[in-house]
Design an enzyme around this catalytic site. Structure first.
Site, PDB file in Angstrom:
ATOM      1  CD  GLU A 259      -2.700   1.510   0.280  1.00  0.00           C
ATOM      2  OE1 GLU A 259      -2.757   2.662  -0.194  1.00  0.00           O
ATOM      3  OE2 GLU A 259      -3.382   0.566  -0.146  1.00  0.00           O
ATOM      4  CB  THR A 303      -6.249   0.722  -3.764  1.00  0.00           C
ATOM      5  OG1 THR A 303      -5.308   1.391  -2.921  1.00  0.00           O
ATOM      6  CG2 THR A 303      -6.095  -0.779  -3.582  1.00  0.00           C
ATOM      7  CG  HIS A 418      -3.969   4.363   3.050  1.00  0.00           C
ATOM      8  ND1 HIS A 418      -4.565   5.598   3.172  1.00  0.00           N
ATOM      9  CD2 HIS A 418      -4.482   3.810   1.917  1.00  0.00           C
ATOM     10  CE1 HIS A 418      -5.405   5.780   2.172  1.00  0.00           C
ATOM     11  NE2 HIS A 418      -5.365   4.708   1.391  1.00  0.00           N
ATOM     12  CG  ASP A 477      -1.577   0.786  -3.731  1.00  0.00           C
ATOM     13  OD1 ASP A 477      -0.569   1.377  -3.287  1.00  0.00           O
ATOM     14  OD2 ASP A 477      -2.697   0.862  -3.182  1.00  0.00           O
ATOM     15  CG  HIS A 478      -2.062   4.518  -4.683  1.00  0.00           C
ATOM     16  ND1 HIS A 478      -1.724   5.322  -3.604  1.00  0.00           N
ATOM     17  CD2 HIS A 478      -3.032   3.689  -4.218  1.00  0.00           C
ATOM     18  CE1 HIS A 478      -2.463   5.012  -2.562  1.00  0.00           C
ATOM     19  NE2 HIS A 478      -3.260   4.007  -2.894  1.00  0.00           N
TER      20      HIS A 478
END
Length: 657
Positions: A259, A303, A418, A477-478
């Protein structure tokens, strides 16, 4: 001239409506608070939960005032009953699915069969208190507390005034909701979010609009549109590299979703200490093929966009999340493809199953088992931010992983690293950075916590023997740090002057593939999340040529190194195109407009076509017109994620649970 008696009758109709509005408003708030788990986190959300039933209640009950005399009272009762019935049906449905009824749900005949038990079994005696206000309204007429005049109706301007007030309340509601949760309607997030912020009735109206729009787009499509997209992907198909094709045939596939993890964390030292030593070691492992020019390509779906690309080699949408708006499309996803080669499949995630509509779209992907938060011990000490902390998440996932038959496909979606990167003193094992931006500074601490969780899981995989019999894929993911924090991040990374070109380069995320028995290396080819699926399929010995996929195998000599971003920008091994300006990829220097070559223009055209055709595939559900040779279409009714017993069930027929 209206008599005094008639004026009093006007007041009675409005008073009756007002009583109905207040009772339904209060009832809705109580139901939201007790029957649903909406995740109220702060005072603003508590206020919005109280406010949000008012606008729709006032509007729809107010419509009854257009009727004359007694009919106005009857219509108010009927509307109140219908709104109550909608509320009640969602209460029952939520007990089984922890989600709300949508228009696509109602239109799919198999959904009643999906409910793990009979509807009657889900009912509770106290549920009928939901209709208490309807009974009270009826009794007010039966016992003549209100005696409507048959000939009198409320003046239209007064009714219009009430409806205008309802619209104004909704506008205020939406504005406040957007402050607490920006892009609420465009990104979609989760049905729970929409009900929490806007209320049940407004959610249903929005879902109806969303469904109608999608239906219109799908209705205009044909097999010709599919063929055009297929022609584009076949033209850009990259042949497998014979050196690597099939080297991992029949091995398990384990994805570890890192994440908000960016490439700059690899080998980065903070105050002389490695931030992520375990992931660094995996990156440089003798059997890991690692890519250091691999970019995330997500849009608003974040995500969920990453998952869309990794599972399907389709881009996320330009606006919103395809997971939420295209959850009932036809897909030819990695789990379904592997399933037809004898693979079991599962996703593990310590968040609610309805977030990003996963409980619906995963079935379309052919994912047989979905272990969401209902399978885990979500106690207060082990949860933070978006769900279960990574260490207990991996620990509790192991027994569930062991229920899968080999070979299997398994994806583990982590959560701790996150935004806004909260972490307790107990969990923080490295000091924060000192940029002055608390979000940037603590992100290195949560990255370390994620790394430690991965270490524990790696230890298990090695002891169990799975490490040596599995393809293990780790990917980011990002982005973890948004563009408006680039200066603070740049300070930590040693770059005090972050340019738009630099921001684009920071969008690198890790992509590491551990293949037992294969000599590892660091591949400097440029690629992105869209390329993941064909790369992994070819390692497993499954050719992607018959599938409609927009990425290409990164190990292929024909791999296209142009990496589109969702906004139309792109990077490549030679140039980057950022906000209308071309940059030399090696130096970062601006390329003057008179120096832009035909090759650069062709790259730009390729990006636009790739994004455009992918959007058509999703918006118009084009895969329903095409089935690859040897591929069996996924039937969502084959699977039921039974979260009450903790036992994923494979159905024997579409009518059994």
């Amino acid at each position: 001239m209206i008599s005094f008696k008639n004026k009093k009758q006007f007041s009675s109709a409005i008073l009756f409506c007002s009583i109905a509005v207040i009772m339904f408003w209060v009832k809705s708030y109580i139901t939201y608070s007790t029957a649903f788990n909406l995740g109220i986190e702060n005072g603003a959300q508590k206020f919005l939960l109280l406010l949000n039933p008012l606008s729709a209640t006032l509007f729809f009950l107010g419509l009854g005032l257009f009727a004359k005399g007694r009919r106005a009272f009857i219509w108010i009762i009927i509307v109140d009953f219908l709104l109550s019935l909608l509320l009640y049906c969602n209460v029952v449905y939520y007990r089984e699915f922890s989600d709300f009824i949508t228009v696509p749900t109602m239109l799919q005949s198999n959904n009643l069969g999906d409910m793990g038990g009979s509807i009657v079994a889900l009912m509770r005696p106290a549920d009928f208190l939901v209709f208490t206000d309807v009974v009270i309204l009826i009794l007010l007429l039966v016992f003549k507390v209100f005696v409507p005049n048959r000939e009198v109706c409320v003046r239209p301007r007064k009714t219009v005034g009430i409806l205008t007030l309802a619209i104004a309340v909704f506008a205020a509601n939406l504005s406040l909701a957007e402050i607490d949760r920006p892009q609420l309607l465009t990104r979609g997030f989760d049905n729970n979010y929409l009900v929490k912020y806007l209320g049940m009735t407004n959610f249903m109206l929005f879902d109806t609009y969303r469904t109608a729009k999608s239906t219109k787009e799908k209705a205009s499509a044909s097999g010709t549109d599919t063929q055009q997209a297929l022609d584009f992907t076949k033209k850009n198909y990259a042949e497998p590299n014979s050196k690597y094709f099939g080297v991992a045939k029949n091995k398990n596939v384990i994805y570890i979703h890192l994440e908000s993890f960016q490439q700059y964390l690899i080998d980065f030292k903070l105050n002389g200490e490695e931030v992520t030593p375990t992931i660094n070691k995996f990156f440089h492992d003798k059997e890991t093929i690692a890519f250091d020019n691999y970019f995330h390509q997500v849009g608003q779906g974040k995500t969920s966009d990453a998952e869309m690309m990794l599972e399907n080699s389709l881009y996320g949408l330009a606006s919103g999340s395809a997971f939420t708006s295209k959850g009932n499309n036809v897909y030819q996803s990695q789990p379904a493809i592997l399933g037809q080669h004898g693979y079991d499949s599962a996703v593990f995630h310590g968040n609610t199953r309805s977030f990003w509509n996963r409980d619906a779209i995963y079935k379309e992907f052919g994912i047989k088992n979905f272990f969401d938060s209902s399978y885990y011990d979500m106690n207060e000490n082990d949860t933070l931010n978006y769900g279960l902390k990574d260490k207990p998440f991996f620990k509790e996932s192991i027994p569930m992983l062991e229920t899968l038959k080999q070979p299997f496909y398994a994806k583990f979606i982590t959560l701790s690293n996150h935004f806004p990167y909260p972490i307790s003193e107990e969990d923080a094992t490295i000091k924060p950075a000192t940029s002055g931006d608390s979000t940037v500074d603590s992100s290195f601490q949560t990255a370390r916590y994620l790394d430690e969780a991965v270490k524990q899981f790696m230890t298990y995989l090695k002891k169990s023997g799975l490490y040596d019999n599995s393809v293990i894929v780790m990917y980011g993911d990002h982005y973890g740090t948004s563009e408006n924090r680039s200066s603070a991040l740049g300070e930590v990374l040693g770059n005090d002057d972050v340019t738009p070109f630099d921001v684009a380069q920071l969008q690198r995320v890790p992509f590491m593939v551990h293949v037992p028995g294969v000599k590892g290396f660091v591949d400097h080819s440029y690629g992105g999340q869209i390329d993941t699926l064909p790369t992994v399929l070819h390692l497993l010995g499954i050719d992607s040529k018959d599938y409609l996929q927009f990425g290409t195998d990164m190990l292929s000599k024909q791999h296209n190194q142009t990496v589109p971003f969702r906004n139309g920008n792109f990077v490549s091994d030679k140039v980057s195109y950022i906000n209308g300006v071309f940059y030399d990829q090696k130096t970062g220097a601006v390329i003057p407009s008179d120096k832009v070559t035909d090759e650069m223009k062709a790259q730009h055209n390729y990006v636009n076509n790739s994004l455009g055709f992918s959007d058509k595939v999703l918006q118009q559900d084009l895969l329903r017109f095409y089935t690859p040779k040897g591929f069996k279409a996924t039937d969502r009714s084959d699977y039921n994620y039974n979260h009450q017993t903790g036992d994923p069930i494979k159905k024997t027929t579409s009518n059994e649970d």
